[in-house]
Design a protein around this motif. Structure first.
Motif: not given
Length: 248
Positions: A91-96, A105-112, A145-154
């Protein structure tokens, strides 16, 4: 932030990079232009360490890329791939949040998931998109969505590979505006590869032209139209005749 000094790379008898010298200042947006097959993608892969140059030095923040711990080094980068390259089974959120659920960079699932929804909001997509599959989205939405993924980890450094490929002019303008806003907002250092001159003018601080494996010209975007270089002039105006060889 990024410095390439006399970088060479060949694949067999094909000399792709023939002494590239390029300096990308911290916090600036550099766009690399040039025809297909001139080595733009190899240049980016070399900075990431995915391709090892035959000679020359590549430094990020003053340190040779070959001497940096790989996981920590790559964690500093974000990447928007040509065509999006989303995982169609997620799903989109898991892609991001893909990187946020793995490795250093692993975070808890809810936080991610929370971070993913926030990054989707930043690129103009609502939380209702989060649980959809990529195939349920339009091309423009997939690119966001791809752009959101690119910036997800700041990330400190972001690479954009042909960010507007396959998009109509209006959506291309939307993506260009988003990239510019996000790079400025994050204070990130950016390198973009593109053939789209509208993108060049919208998102760059500086422009470099790669031709025959070397940087033919480099300078601020304000100087592009009066570079006095016939190769640059032919390319930016899309002329069939000029010093750049074309197949007829």
């Amino acid at each position: 932030m990024i410095r390439l000094t006399d970088v060479h790379k060949s694949f067999g008898t094909n000399d792709v990079l023939r002494g590239v010298d390029l300096h990308v200042p911290k916090g600036k947006s550099m766009v690399v232009i040039g025809g297909s097959g001139t080595g733009k993608s190899v240049l980016i892969k070399s900075v990431l360490g995915l391709v090892t140059p035959d000679s020359g030095v590549i430094e990020v923040d003053g340190v040779d890329v070959t001497r940096q711990p790989r996981d920590a080094f790559l964690a500093r980068f974000g990447m928007l791939f040509q065509g999006g390259a989303l995982f169609d089974s997620l799903p989109v959120w898991q892609n991001v949040a893909f990187r946020l659920m793995r490795g250093a960079l692993k975070r808890p699932k809810a936080e991610a998931r929370e971070i993913a929804i926030e990054k989707l909001r930043r690129v103009g997509l609502g939380p209702d998109v989060a649980d959809r599959l990529p195939a349920e989205l339009s091309g423009g939405m997939q690119k966001r969505v791809s752009l959101a993924r690119a910036i997800a980890a700041s990330p400190e450094i972001i690479f954009f590979d042909e960010p507007t490929t396959g998009l109509d002019p209006i959506m291309s303008g939307v993506i260009n505006d988003l990239i510019r806003e996000i790079v400025v907002e994050m204070g990130a250092t950016a390198i973009t590869i593109t053939h789209d001159m509208t993108s060049v003018r919208a998102i760059s601080d500086r422009v470099a032209m790669l031709h025959r494996g070397k940087i033919r010209w480099e300078g601020p975007i304000a100087d592009l139209d009066h570079s006095n270089d016939p190769y640059v002039d032919q390319f930016i105006h899309g002329r069939a005749s000029g010093p750049i060889e074309t197949l007829r």
